[in-house]
Design a protein around this motif. Sequence first.
Motif, PDB file in Angstrom:
ATOM      1  N   TRP A 109      55.706 -23.716  19.113  1.00  0.00           N
ATOM      2  CA  TRP A 109      54.746 -22.651  19.403  1.00  0.00           C
ATOM      3  C   TRP A 109      53.694 -22.538  18.309  1.00  0.00           C
ATOM      4  O   TRP A 109      52.515 -22.325  18.577  1.00  0.00           O
ATOM      5  CB  TRP A 109      55.455 -21.305  19.590  1.00  0.00           C
ATOM      6  N   ARG A 110      54.099 -22.694  17.052  1.00  0.00           N
ATOM      7  CA  ARG A 110      53.159 -22.635  15.932  1.00  0.00           C
ATOM      8  C   ARG A 110      52.120 -23.747  16.058  1.00  0.00           C
ATOM      9  O   ARG A 110      50.925 -23.537  15.868  1.00  0.00           O
ATOM     10  CB  ARG A 110      53.911 -22.746  14.603  1.00  0.00           C
ATOM     11  N   GLY A 111      52.583 -24.942  16.414  1.00  0.00           N
ATOM     12  CA  GLY A 111      51.666 -26.064  16.601  1.00  0.00           C
ATOM     13  C   GLY A 111      50.692 -25.834  17.735  1.00  0.00           C
ATOM     14  O   GLY A 111      49.499 -26.136  17.623  1.00  0.00           O
ATOM     15  N   LEU A 112      51.189 -25.274  18.836  1.00  0.00           N
ATOM     16  CA  LEU A 112      50.304 -24.970  19.967  1.00  0.00           C
ATOM     17  C   LEU A 112      49.263 -23.918  19.594  1.00  0.00           C
ATOM     18  O   LEU A 112      48.085 -24.030  19.963  1.00  0.00           O
ATOM     19  CB  LEU A 112      51.129 -24.502  21.171  1.00  0.00           C
ATOM     20  N   MET A 113      49.672 -22.896  18.858  1.00  0.00           N
ATOM     21  CA  MET A 113      48.726 -21.855  18.440  1.00  0.00           C
ATOM     22  C   MET A 113      47.695 -22.421  17.476  1.00  0.00           C
ATOM     23  O   MET A 113      46.511 -22.086  17.554  1.00  0.00           O
ATOM     24  CB  MET A 113      49.466 -20.668  17.834  1.00  0.00           C
ATOM     25  N   GLU A 146      46.607 -25.529  17.397  1.00  0.00           N
ATOM     26  CA  GLU A 146      45.684 -26.334  18.203  1.00  0.00           C
ATOM     27  C   GLU A 146      44.688 -25.455  18.949  1.00  0.00           C
ATOM     28  O   GLU A 146      43.508 -25.778  19.042  1.00  0.00           O
ATOM     29  CB  GLU A 146      46.461 -27.192  19.197  1.00  0.00           C
ATOM     30  N   GLU A 147      45.170 -24.333  19.485  1.00  0.00           N
ATOM     31  CA  GLU A 147      44.292 -23.416  20.207  1.00  0.00           C
ATOM     32  C   GLU A 147      43.231 -22.833  19.277  1.00  0.00           C
ATOM     33  O   GLU A 147      42.059 -22.736  19.634  1.00  0.00           O
ATOM     34  CB  GLU A 147      45.124 -22.305  20.839  1.00  0.00           C
ATOM     35  N   GLU A 148      43.641 -22.450  18.071  1.00  0.00           N
ATOM     36  CA  GLU A 148      42.699 -21.904  17.095  1.00  0.00           C
ATOM     37  C   GLU A 148      41.673 -22.961  16.685  1.00  0.00           C
ATOM     38  O   GLU A 148      40.486 -22.671  16.573  1.00  0.00           O
ATOM     39  CB  GLU A 148      43.437 -21.387  15.867  1.00  0.00           C
ATOM     40  N   ALA A 149      42.118 -24.194  16.481  1.00  0.00           N
ATOM     41  CA  ALA A 149      41.204 -25.270  16.101  1.00  0.00           C
ATOM     42  C   ALA A 149      40.203 -25.553  17.214  1.00  0.00           C
ATOM     43  O   ALA A 149      39.023 -25.797  16.948  1.00  0.00           O
ATOM     44  CB  ALA A 149      41.989 -26.538  15.760  1.00  0.00           C
ATOM     45  N   ALA A 150      40.651 -25.504  18.464  1.00  0.00           N
ATOM     46  CA  ALA A 150      39.749 -25.731  19.593  1.00  0.00           C
ATOM     47  C   ALA A 150      38.703 -24.623  19.680  1.00  0.00           C
ATOM     48  O   ALA A 150      37.539 -24.883  19.979  1.00  0.00           O
ATOM     49  CB  ALA A 150      40.547 -25.818  20.898  1.00  0.00           C
ATOM     50  N   ALA A 151      39.111 -23.389  19.400  1.00  0.00           N
ATOM     51  CA  ALA A 151      38.167 -22.274  19.431  1.00  0.00           C
ATOM     52  C   ALA A 151      37.114 -22.426  18.345  1.00  0.00           C
ATOM     53  O   ALA A 151      35.932 -22.177  18.577  1.00  0.00           O
ATOM     54  CB  ALA A 151      38.906 -20.947  19.273  1.00  0.00           C
ATOM     55  N   VAL A 152      37.523 -22.858  17.166  1.00  0.00           N
ATOM     56  CA  VAL A 152      36.571 -23.071  16.068  1.00  0.00           C
ATOM     57  C   VAL A 152      35.611 -24.191  16.432  1.00  0.00           C
ATOM     58  O   VAL A 152      34.412 -24.092  16.228  1.00  0.00           O
ATOM     59  CB  VAL A 152      37.322 -23.395  14.751  1.00  0.00           C
TER      60      VAL A 152
END
Length: 94
Positions: free
Chosen positions: A63-67, A69-75
């Motif tokens: 879950w930490r890895g998925l979050m 990745e999501e944050e990096a995609a948003a940036v």
Amino acid sequence: MSASSFVDLGIAVATGISLPVASVSAMLNALAFSREQESEADVLGARLLADAALDPHAAYSVWRGLMDEEEAAAVKRDEPGLFQNPSGAGAACR
């Protein structure tokens, strides 16, 4: 033509999918889960992992890895870059 018929027509034109408003509303309500239901699902998931002889604590790193990745995609979406469309008067000439 009723107001809901106009909404149905608008949704059909915008998405290419023709569904009555009541059906769309029912589907969205079915997707909404309460905090209690989410917590129950989390506990059940941990139990299923344990029953399968997997470490339920390892789910945290997934879950930490998925979050992350999501944050990096948003940036990345917010950064100006190569894939942005040109704008301005000369954009068509470029």
